[in-house]
Write a protein that holds these residues in place. Structure first.
Motif, PDB file in Angstrom:
ATOM      1  N   GLY A 135       0.799  -1.211   0.000  1.00  0.00           N
ATOM      2  CA  GLY A 135       0.000   0.000   0.000  1.00  0.00           C
ATOM      3  C   GLY A 135       0.839   1.271   0.000  1.00  0.00           C
ATOM      4  O   GLY A 135       0.314   2.366  -0.097  1.00  0.00           O
ATOM      5  N   ARG A 136       2.153   1.113   0.124  1.00  0.00           N
ATOM      6  CA  ARG A 136       3.038   2.278   0.081  1.00  0.00           C
ATOM      7  C   ARG A 136       3.132   2.811  -1.335  1.00  0.00           C
ATOM      8  O   ARG A 136       2.982   2.083  -2.306  1.00  0.00           O
ATOM      9  CB  ARG A 136       4.433   1.903   0.582  1.00  0.00           C
ATOM     10  CG  ARG A 136       4.455   1.589   2.057  1.00  0.00           C
ATOM     11  CD  ARG A 136       5.825   1.209   2.568  1.00  0.00           C
ATOM     12  NE  ARG A 136       6.908   1.800   1.817  1.00  0.00           N
ATOM     13  CZ  ARG A 136       8.106   1.260   1.703  1.00  0.00           C
ATOM     14  NH1 ARG A 136       8.381   0.119   2.283  1.00  0.00           N
ATOM     15  NH2 ARG A 136       9.048   1.861   1.015  1.00  0.00           N
ATOM     16  N   VAL A 137       3.413   4.092  -1.441  1.00  0.00           N
ATOM     17  CA  VAL A 137       3.541   4.744  -2.738  1.00  0.00           C
ATOM     18  C   VAL A 137       5.008   5.081  -2.960  1.00  0.00           C
ATOM     19  O   VAL A 137       5.661   5.663  -2.095  1.00  0.00           O
ATOM     20  CB  VAL A 137       2.675   6.022  -2.799  1.00  0.00           C
ATOM     21  CG1 VAL A 137       2.920   6.775  -4.086  1.00  0.00           C
ATOM     22  CG2 VAL A 137       1.212   5.674  -2.668  1.00  0.00           C
ATOM     23  N   THR A 138       5.530   4.682  -4.111  1.00  0.00           N
ATOM     24  CA  THR A 138       6.900   5.018  -4.481  1.00  0.00           C
ATOM     25  C   THR A 138       6.845   6.076  -5.565  1.00  0.00           C
ATOM     26  O   THR A 138       6.133   5.917  -6.553  1.00  0.00           O
ATOM     27  CB  THR A 138       7.655   3.775  -4.992  1.00  0.00           C
ATOM     28  OG1 THR A 138       7.585   2.760  -4.002  1.00  0.00           O
ATOM     29  CG2 THR A 138       9.095   4.095  -5.295  1.00  0.00           C
ATOM     30  N   ARG A 139       7.573   7.152  -5.368  1.00  0.00           N
ATOM     31  CA  ARG A 139       7.572   8.263  -6.334  1.00  0.00           C
ATOM     32  C   ARG A 139       8.879   8.241  -7.121  1.00  0.00           C
ATOM     33  O   ARG A 139       9.952   8.191  -6.545  1.00  0.00           O
ATOM     34  CB  ARG A 139       7.423   9.591  -5.614  1.00  0.00           C
ATOM     35  CG  ARG A 139       7.350  10.766  -6.557  1.00  0.00           C
ATOM     36  CD  ARG A 139       6.909  12.012  -5.806  1.00  0.00           C
ATOM     37  NE  ARG A 139       6.942  13.183  -6.639  1.00  0.00           N
ATOM     38  CZ  ARG A 139       5.993  13.525  -7.506  1.00  0.00           C
ATOM     39  NH1 ARG A 139       4.944  12.770  -7.627  1.00  0.00           N
ATOM     40  NH2 ARG A 139       6.089  14.618  -8.226  1.00  0.00           N
ATOM     41  N   TYR A 140       8.757   8.259  -8.430  1.00  0.00           N
ATOM     42  CA  TYR A 140       9.905   8.349  -9.326  1.00  0.00           C
ATOM     43  C   TYR A 140       9.900   9.750  -9.914  1.00  0.00           C
ATOM     44  O   TYR A 140       8.941  10.153 -10.554  1.00  0.00           O
ATOM     45  CB  TYR A 140       9.812   7.291 -10.427  1.00  0.00           C
ATOM     46  CG  TYR A 140       9.895   5.883  -9.890  1.00  0.00           C
ATOM     47  CD1 TYR A 140      11.125   5.322  -9.594  1.00  0.00           C
ATOM     48  CD2 TYR A 140       8.754   5.128  -9.674  1.00  0.00           C
ATOM     49  CE1 TYR A 140      11.222   4.032  -9.094  1.00  0.00           C
ATOM     50  CE2 TYR A 140       8.838   3.847  -9.173  1.00  0.00           C
ATOM     51  CZ  TYR A 140      10.064   3.307  -8.890  1.00  0.00           C
ATOM     52  OH  TYR A 140      10.160   2.032  -8.389  1.00  0.00           O
ATOM     53  N   THR A 141      10.961  10.507  -9.677  1.00  0.00           N
ATOM     54  CA  THR A 141      11.027  11.881 -10.168  1.00  0.00           C
ATOM     55  C   THR A 141      12.191  12.029 -11.132  1.00  0.00           C
ATOM     56  O   THR A 141      13.193  11.319 -11.048  1.00  0.00           O
ATOM     57  CB  THR A 141      11.209  12.875  -9.009  1.00  0.00           C
ATOM     58  OG1 THR A 141      12.409  12.543  -8.314  1.00  0.00           O
ATOM     59  CG2 THR A 141      10.042  12.827  -8.049  1.00  0.00           C
ATOM     60  N   GLY A 142      12.039  12.947 -12.040  1.00  0.00           N
ATOM     61  CA  GLY A 142      13.075  13.215 -13.026  1.00  0.00           C
ATOM     62  C   GLY A 142      12.706  12.666 -14.387  1.00  0.00           C
ATOM     63  O   GLY A 142      11.719  11.950 -14.556  1.00  0.00           O
ATOM     64  N   ARG A 143      13.479  13.007 -15.368  1.00  0.00           N
ATOM     65  CA  ARG A 143      13.219  12.559 -16.740  1.00  0.00           C
ATOM     66  C   ARG A 143      13.644  11.109 -16.938  1.00  0.00           C
ATOM     67  O   ARG A 143      12.993  10.353 -17.639  1.00  0.00           O
ATOM     68  CB  ARG A 143      13.977  13.469 -17.710  1.00  0.00           C
ATOM     69  CG  ARG A 143      13.784  13.141 -19.151  1.00  0.00           C
ATOM     70  CD  ARG A 143      12.421  13.595 -19.643  1.00  0.00           C
ATOM     71  NE  ARG A 143      12.321  13.311 -21.053  1.00  0.00           N
ATOM     72  CZ  ARG A 143      11.380  12.553 -21.593  1.00  0.00           C
ATOM     73  NH1 ARG A 143      10.453  12.026 -20.845  1.00  0.00           N
ATOM     74  NH2 ARG A 143      11.343  12.334 -22.875  1.00  0.00           N
ATOM     75  N   ILE A 144      14.745  10.695 -16.301  1.00  0.00           N
ATOM     76  CA  ILE A 144      15.239   9.322 -16.395  1.00  0.00           C
ATOM     77  C   ILE A 144      15.323   8.759 -14.984  1.00  0.00           C
ATOM     78  O   ILE A 144      15.862   9.393 -14.088  1.00  0.00           O
ATOM     79  CB  ILE A 144      16.610   9.270 -17.081  1.00  0.00           C
ATOM     80  CG1 ILE A 144      16.494   9.771 -18.521  1.00  0.00           C
ATOM     81  CG2 ILE A 144      17.183   7.855 -17.053  1.00  0.00           C
ATOM     82  CD1 ILE A 144      17.803   9.900 -19.233  1.00  0.00           C
ATOM     83  N   VAL A 145      14.762   7.561 -14.785  1.00  0.00           N
ATOM     84  CA  VAL A 145      14.734   6.953 -13.455  1.00  0.00           C
ATOM     85  C   VAL A 145      15.313   5.543 -13.513  1.00  0.00           C
ATOM     86  O   VAL A 145      15.222   4.858 -14.528  1.00  0.00           O
ATOM     87  CB  VAL A 145      13.302   6.905 -12.878  1.00  0.00           C
ATOM     88  CG1 VAL A 145      12.774   8.297 -12.632  1.00  0.00           C
ATOM     89  CG2 VAL A 145      12.366   6.132 -13.767  1.00  0.00           C
TER      90      VAL A 145
END
Length: 87
Positions: free
Chosen positions: A22-32
């Motif tokens: 149920g946790r949310v993982t955030r990917y930020t940036g143009r390349i991850v």
């Protein structure tokens, strides 16, 4: 690990909710860089794509005799010379 590019230049991040935790993982940036294969599938479903879609210039193509640059085309994109030898 997968290296993915976001689907649009205006995308600043994507959040992927974990199915079990149920946790949310955030990917930020143009390349991850993505370690979780489920997250990689979810990001691809949202439009992300693999960064390295080109080939290796070492296994095929041409080498410029003037500057040594490896290229797929016979005209060198670095110095403008004519690539005659295959790499």
């Amino acid at each position: 690990m997968a290296r993915l590019a976001m689907p649009d230049g205006a995308v600043t991040g994507i959040e992927v909710a974990g199915a079990r935790t149920g946790r949310v993982t955030r990917y930020t940036g143009r390349i991850v860089d993505v370690d979780n294969p489920r997250h990689a599938r979810a990001l691809r479903a949202m439009g992300a794509f693999t960064v390295n879609i080109g080939g290796r210039t070492r296994s095929g193509g041409y080498r410029c005799p003037e500057c040594g640059f490896a290229a797929y085309l016979k005209t060198c994109s670095r110095c403008g010379g004519t690539c005659t030898r295959e790499a």
